[in-house]
Design a protein around this motif. Sequence first.
Motif, PDB file in Angstrom:
ATOM      1  N   UNK A   3       0.847  -1.192   0.000  1.00 18.75           N
ATOM      2  CA  UNK A   3       0.000   0.000   0.000  1.00 18.75           C
ATOM      3  C   UNK A   3       0.882   1.242   0.000  1.00 18.75           C
ATOM      4  N   UNK A   4       0.366   2.287  -0.609  1.00 15.53           N
ATOM      5  CA  UNK A   4       1.167   3.501  -0.737  1.00 15.53           C
ATOM      6  C   UNK A   4       1.188   4.289   0.575  1.00 15.53           C
ATOM      7  N   UNK A  49       5.271  -2.824   1.906  1.00 16.24           N
ATOM      8  CA  UNK A  49       5.986  -2.155   0.825  1.00 16.24           C
ATOM      9  C   UNK A  49       5.040  -1.204   0.104  1.00 16.24           C
ATOM     10  N   UNK A  50       5.592  -0.162  -0.470  1.00 15.00           N
ATOM     11  CA  UNK A  50       4.821   0.661  -1.409  1.00 15.00           C
ATOM     12  C   UNK A  50       5.130   0.097  -2.799  1.00 15.00           C
ATOM     13  N   UNK A  85       1.164   2.031 -10.526  1.00  8.05           N
ATOM     14  CA  UNK A  85      -0.061   1.240 -10.621  1.00  8.05           C
ATOM     15  C   UNK A  85      -1.158   1.652  -9.652  1.00  8.05           C
ATOM     16  N   UNK A  86      -2.155   0.748  -9.492  1.00  5.93           N
ATOM     17  CA  UNK A  86      -3.325   1.099  -8.672  1.00  5.93           C
ATOM     18  C   UNK A  86      -2.976   1.282  -7.209  1.00  5.93           C
ATOM     19  N   UNK A  87      -1.963   0.546  -6.734  1.00  3.61           N
ATOM     20  CA  UNK A  87      -1.529   0.723  -5.343  1.00  3.61           C
ATOM     21  C   UNK A  87      -0.876   2.093  -5.187  1.00  3.61           C
TER      22      UNK A  87
END
Length: 159
Positions: free
Chosen positions: A102-103, A134-135, A140-142
């Motif tokens: 996840x960002x 992790x980011x 992308x979408x994450x």
Amino acid sequence: MSYRIGSGVDYHKLVEGRDLWLGGVKISHHKGALGHSDADVLLHAICDALLGALCLGDIGVHFPDTDAAYKNIDSKILLKRTAAMIAMEGYAVVNVDSTLSLQSPKIKPYVAQMQKTIAALLAVTEKDISIKATTTEQLGFVGREEGLMASATVLLRKI
Ligand SMILES: [Zn+2]
């Protein structure tokens, strides 16, 4: 001694107006994961890894999102029921290794509580529950914070 390995992966959309639950812990964030249940992506990935280890299908087979009984259900209940299925098959958890993608937000402050929560549900110690994060470096979408992903690997041993 007989061992079985399993892997699981899960994805959810991130939207405004929903709570964010990860690893059984409520995370302070302006978005939450969308789903039929509380949409706890990490617990779902662990459920699928447990089921996969014993070739018991996937979370959608056991807890279908078409069943009103699971509407907004606490995923800790799903993990507890999955753990009971594993025990019924005569297996115990050795360890879990997982990764959240996840960002934002940073989940490090919550990891110890997630480990404690999951360990209690699976009858192991916190040291048996690894949770990494992790980011995707904004990719992308994450990276666009449209969604999040979790993957998990579990090892089971025959009791
Ligand atoms: Zn899910």
